[in-house]
Design an enzyme around this catalytic site. Structure first.
Site, PDB file in Angstrom:
ATOM      1  N   GLN A 262      32.716  45.374  32.760  1.00  0.00           N
ATOM      2  CA  GLN A 262      33.201  46.025  31.540  1.00  0.00           C
ATOM      3  C   GLN A 262      34.243  47.076  31.854  1.00  0.00           C
ATOM      4  O   GLN A 262      35.211  47.254  31.116  1.00  0.00           O
ATOM      5  CB  GLN A 262      32.040  46.647  30.771  1.00  0.00           C
ATOM      6  CG  GLN A 262      31.119  45.629  30.143  1.00  0.00           C
ATOM      7  CD  GLN A 262      31.872  44.627  29.283  1.00  0.00           C
ATOM      8  OE1 GLN A 262      32.369  44.955  28.212  1.00  0.00           O
ATOM      9  NE2 GLN A 262      31.969  43.394  29.754  1.00  0.00           N
ATOM     10  N   HIS A 265      37.995  46.206  31.771  1.00  0.00           N
ATOM     11  CA  HIS A 265      38.716  45.930  30.529  1.00  0.00           C
ATOM     12  C   HIS A 265      39.855  46.923  30.325  1.00  0.00           C
ATOM     13  O   HIS A 265      40.998  46.543  30.085  1.00  0.00           O
ATOM     14  CB  HIS A 265      37.774  45.985  29.328  1.00  0.00           C
ATOM     15  CG  HIS A 265      37.092  44.691  29.045  1.00  0.00           C
ATOM     16  ND1 HIS A 265      37.767  43.569  28.626  1.00  0.00           N
ATOM     17  CD2 HIS A 265      35.786  44.338  29.121  1.00  0.00           C
ATOM     18  CE1 HIS A 265      36.910  42.575  28.453  1.00  0.00           C
ATOM     19  NE2 HIS A 265      35.702  43.006  28.740  1.00  0.00           N
ATOM     20  N   GLU A 330      27.018  48.084  22.980  1.00  0.00           N
ATOM     21  CA  GLU A 330      27.563  46.751  22.665  1.00  0.00           C
ATOM     22  C   GLU A 330      26.815  45.689  23.474  1.00  0.00           C
ATOM     23  O   GLU A 330      26.306  44.718  22.918  1.00  0.00           O
ATOM     24  CB  GLU A 330      29.054  46.726  23.009  1.00  0.00           C
ATOM     25  CG  GLU A 330      29.719  45.388  22.768  1.00  0.00           C
ATOM     26  CD  GLU A 330      31.154  45.350  23.267  1.00  0.00           C
ATOM     27  OE1 GLU A 330      31.894  44.436  22.854  1.00  0.00           O
ATOM     28  OE2 GLU A 330      31.546  46.222  24.079  1.00  0.00           O
ATOM     29  N   HIS A 331      26.773  45.868  24.791  1.00  0.00           N
ATOM     30  CA  HIS A 331      26.053  44.954  25.678  1.00  0.00           C
ATOM     31  C   HIS A 331      24.932  45.723  26.364  1.00  0.00           C
ATOM     32  O   HIS A 331      25.174  46.786  26.939  1.00  0.00           O
ATOM     33  CB  HIS A 331      26.962  44.376  26.768  1.00  0.00           C
ATOM     34  CG  HIS A 331      28.214  43.731  26.254  1.00  0.00           C
ATOM     35  ND1 HIS A 331      29.438  44.377  26.258  1.00  0.00           N
ATOM     36  CD2 HIS A 331      28.427  42.496  25.736  1.00  0.00           C
ATOM     37  CE1 HIS A 331      30.351  43.556  25.748  1.00  0.00           C
ATOM     38  NE2 HIS A 331      29.770  42.418  25.428  1.00  0.00           N
ATOM     39  N   ASP A 364      30.062  36.587  27.556  1.00  0.00           N
ATOM     40  CA  ASP A 364      31.461  36.669  27.135  1.00  0.00           C
ATOM     41  C   ASP A 364      32.081  35.296  26.951  1.00  0.00           C
ATOM     42  O   ASP A 364      32.951  35.105  26.088  1.00  0.00           O
ATOM     43  CB  ASP A 364      32.286  37.449  28.171  1.00  0.00           C
ATOM     44  CG  ASP A 364      32.367  38.929  27.862  1.00  0.00           C
ATOM     45  OD1 ASP A 364      31.917  39.335  26.781  1.00  0.00           O
ATOM     46  OD2 ASP A 364      32.877  39.674  28.711  1.00  0.00           O
ATOM     47  N   HIS A 423      23.895  47.141 -24.136  1.00  0.00           N
ATOM     48  CA  HIS A 423      23.037  46.448 -23.180  1.00  0.00           C
ATOM     49  C   HIS A 423      21.685  46.137 -23.814  1.00  0.00           C
ATOM     50  O   HIS A 423      21.168  45.017 -23.710  1.00  0.00           O
ATOM     51  CB  HIS A 423      22.803  47.328 -21.938  1.00  0.00           C
ATOM     52  CG  HIS A 423      23.900  47.279 -20.927  1.00  0.00           C
ATOM     53  ND1 HIS A 423      25.154  47.770 -21.157  1.00  0.00           N
ATOM     54  CD2 HIS A 423      23.913  46.778 -19.655  1.00  0.00           C
ATOM     55  CE1 HIS A 423      25.902  47.607 -20.073  1.00  0.00           C
ATOM     56  NE2 HIS A 423      25.169  46.996 -19.150  1.00  0.00           N
TER      57      HIS A 423
END
Length: 437
Positions: A262, A265, A330-331, A364, A423
């Site tokens: 990660q 990235h 996230e992971h 991934d 109504h």
């Protein structure tokens, strides 16, 4: 040598240190926001011509018309046919696995009938048209094409439209090949905020879509944020994140490389390890220092780990799970001998990887579940991209005559309480005591 932080939950000020580590400055760059607002307004007003002008300006691609920027489906298939055997087999296998997983997410229309004959239910329908943004140029993300296009087609979306920039006219063959496998119906050589604008508002040549999905740079993210409401979007994603809970039973080199996966990235990516074994943290630190110089993206990994990474000594695995729930990563990798035992304690994570062999990298590309995941603690309230993001639900209400007699007085009473006489009257008109002959 890596400058990754070493923390302990027993240190004074740990919570403040952790909060500072997790903090991500998501403030919007005003210059980007202004530029994007101008581009979107221009596309909305001038349509095709604006798209052509920006494509020439930013991607250096001249075209007489937007129609000339369309990538025919035959070109997508040709790109797939042109892949070498190993690459094509890998892409096809990944597509098959992603499709098989997402087919299990399909929802069906349902109804139930009450004793008085009233029928209630929910109707499931796919979106009509979805736009998929795919980065172009040097970036190649065929896996993202599969992860976005396949759930949309499984959901029953009739038309998936892909836009991807092609700087200097350079088309990325593996992206086009993935589009062919993913079932993309039409594709255009345009990118940036102008592509988002064309998808959201439509032009003479490009029809508007109902939802825009897919990753992009800061301009694309800003454009998606601005058009939300006119169309749906998947999410505004932050930097990539991985959190590993380890009991010390997994080879340290494996965990170090998972942190790298990660961190490579970009410099803002986050990689954190939680472990109750201090000696094991020493082993992982040594593995990081030994392996980092061998990485082609070592400079990026070094900055990422130094600024936002951490090796954290926890009291026990229970505390690790509690911290993981607070981070809502996230992971999340649970690299332990009994991963399911600890997974039962996890409430907030985008994707949970169980056991030493479940590396995040497999998720991934080819495990099957979607890799478009909530970041920046949004896993507390949101979910991975899936078939459900390309479908919508309509309520079904068919009140029987008897049901109207039961529900009418209830609705009228509540309506009078809200001061909405029409109504109330609407409900009362259907009562048998007021029915006209």
């Amino acid at each position: 040598m890596s400058s990754i932080k070493r923390l302990s939950t027993q240190s004074s000020g740990f919570q403040a240190t952790l909060r500072a580590l997790l903090a991500f400055d998501a403030s919007q760059d005003e210059s980007i926001e202004r530029a994007v607002a101008d581009i979107l307004r221009d596309v909305q007003q001038r349509g095709d011509q604006a798209v052509l002008d920006y494509t020439q300006r930013f991607d250096r691609v001249d075209a007489a018309s937007v129609a000339d920027l369309e990538i025919p489906r035959s070109a997508l298939q040709a790109a797939l046919n042109g892949l070498d055997a190993a690459q094509r087999a890998a892409l096809e296998t990944a597509a098959q696995r992603v499709r098989r997983y997402h087919e299990r997410q399909q929802a069906e229309t349902w109804t139930y009938t009450e004793p008085d004959g009233t029928v209630l239910g929910q109707k499931i329908t796919p979106l009509d048209r979805v736009g998929l943004y795919v980065p172009g140029g040097k970036a190649a993300y065929p896996s993202s094409v599969l992860m976005n296009a396949i759930p949309a087609k499984v959901a029953g979306v009739p038309e998936v439209v892909m836009v991807t920039p092609t700087p200097d006219g350079l088309r990325n063959p593996i992206v086009l090949a993935a589009a062919a496998l993913g079932g993309v119906d039409r594709a255009w050589s345009i990118g940036g905020a102008q592509a988002v604008g064309a998808l959201a508002y439509g032009t003479d040549t490009i029809g508007p879509v109902d939802k825009i999905v897919g990753p992009g740079n800061a301009y694309v993210a800003a454009a998606k944020r601005r058009v939300f409401g006119t169309v749906g979007i998947d999410m505004i994603a932050g930097p990539s994140e991985i959190l590993i809970i380890a009991d010390g039973s997994t080879p340290a080199d494996w965990v170090a490389m998972d942190l790298f996966s990660q961190a490579e990235h970009d410099e803002l990516a986050q990689a954190i390890l939680l472990c109750p074994d201090a000696d094991y943290l020493d082993q992982v630190q040594a593995a990081i220092d030994r392996l980092l110089p061998t990485m082609p993206r070592a400079d990026i990994i070094h900055v990422s780990l130094g600024n936002r990474g951490a090796l954290i000594h926890v009291q026990d695995m229970d505390e690790a799970c509690a911290i993981a729930n607070d981070i809502a990563p996230e992971h999340l990798e649970i690299s332990a001998l009994d991963p399911q035992h600890w997974a039962d304690r996890i409430r907030h994570a985008g994707a949970i990887f169980l056991g030493r062999y479940s590396s995040e990298a497999l998720g991934d590309y080819c495990a099957g579940p979607n890799h478009v995941l909530p970041t920046s603690r949004t896993a507390r309230f949101s979910s991975p991209l899936g078939v459900y993001d390309f479908q919508k639900r309509s309520s079904l209400i068919q009140i029987s005559e008897q049901g109207a007699q039961t529900l009418g007085p209830i609705a009228a009473t509540l309506a009078y309480g809200e001061g909405l006489q029409a109504h109330a009257a609407s409900a009362e008109y259907r009562l048998n005591t007021t029915e006209s002959s």
